[in-house]
Design an enzyme around this catalytic site. Structure first.
Site, PDB file in Angstrom:
ATOM      1  NE  ARG A 182       0.477  -0.737  10.950  1.00 10.48           N
ATOM      2  CZ  ARG A 182       1.712  -0.465  10.535  1.00 10.48           C
ATOM      3  NH1 ARG A 182       1.906   0.413   9.563  1.00 10.48           N
ATOM      4  NH2 ARG A 182       2.748  -1.047  11.096  1.00 10.48           N
ATOM      5  CG  HIS A 206      -0.335  -0.199   2.522  1.00  8.99           C
ATOM      6  ND1 HIS A 206       0.069  -1.437   2.978  1.00  8.99           N
ATOM      7  CD2 HIS A 206      -0.026   0.669   3.523  1.00  8.99           C
ATOM      8  CE1 HIS A 206       0.592  -1.330   4.180  1.00  8.99           C
ATOM      9  NE2 HIS A 206       0.547  -0.051   4.531  1.00  8.99           N
TER      10      HIS A 206
END
Length: 277
Positions: A268, A253
């Site tokens: 996260r 990503h």
């Protein structure tokens, strides 16, 4: 509740509705989300105002959680790291990367929650390593399956950006000591689906072990460009309280750094996986 799954692209990506991630999932809900992850590789959920504790609880239903050696963490939930552009240099996210491939057992996946998003900009893109591998010619696929590559923690976390104070330097030195360079297959097999995916990334992969330096450099340049072709990607425009859950084993990503001086804050939780093969 029944999940509603809306695919976002041919290669990967789906938006999921019909579930509250802050609530304890039933076994059926948990299994449905896991199957959707296998099918679509990255899942997106709107309007999920998770506390750090609830985010960690959701992620922990899919495996043990990682504590990052460098990034700031939530004080009472260290399994949740903080990506806050007002506090931390997050330029290493503005490069195509797969999380923590410097570990012997890189992450199975990650759950990313948007806490504060800019008015515009700050999208994130994901790319499918499965789609990229399957689009290669048969001779090149055959060559790659016999190769390994080195992944280095310091490639994305260089001393000059993460050792500015004595405390930062000590943390960086400990992280480098605990995470020496190591090798993974260039092509890994998904441990559940059995599908094969490219497993090199610009963030941490420094060389292909079996090749001469010039050959390694040329082949990695080709693979990095090929793996992130638009047809292998999906792009997500964040809203506050969005959550993304991706399969880190077969994706990479890129967090687009196009919103300065606006602020962007993400939390996260990273789920540990197994050794690539």
């Amino acid at each position: 509740m029944t999940l509603s799954i809306s695919p976002l692209g041919t290669a990967l990506g789906a938006q999921i509705s019909g579930v509250d991630l802050a609530a304890d999932l039933s076994p059926a809900q948990r299994d449905a989300i896991e199957q959707a992850l296998l099918d679509h590789q990255v899942l997106f959920f709107r309007d999920q105002p998770l506390t750090p504790n609830r985010q960690a609880r959701f992620a922990a239903q899919f495996g043990d959680l990682h504590i990052h050696p460098i990034y700031p963490k939530v004080a009472d939930t260290p399994q949740v790291l903080i990506l806050d552009t007002a506090v931390t240099d997050v330029r290493d996210n503005a490069i195509w990367h797969t999380d923590v491939t410097f570990l012997p057992t890189p992450a199975l996946g990650a759950v990313l929650a948007a806490k504060h998003v800019p008015a515009y900009g700050g999208d994130t893109l994901w790319a499918s390593g499965i789609a990229a591998f399957e689009a290669l010619s048969a001779p090149l696929r055959g060559l790659l399956e016999g190769l390994t590559a080195t992944h280095d923690f310091t490639h994305s976390f260089p001393l000059e950006r993460f050792g500015s104070t004595a405390e930062d330097l000590a943390r960086w030195e400990a992280a480098r000591r605990d995470h020496p360079p190591l090798s993974h297959p260039v092509v890994r097999t998904h441990p559940v689906s059995g599908r094969k995916a490219l497993f090199v990334n610009e963030g941490f992969t420094t060389r292909i072990d079996e090749l001469a330096p010039s050959e390694s450099e040329a082949l990695l340049k080709l693979l990095f460009a090929h793996a992130t072709r638009p047809e292998f990607t999906v792009r997500w425009r964040w809203q506050a309280n969005d959550v993304a859950f991706w399969d880190n084993r077969v994706t990479q990503h890129y967090a687009v750094d196009d919103y300065r001086p606006q602020r962007r804050v993400m939390h996260r939780a990273t789920i540990l996986g197994d050794a690539p093969f």
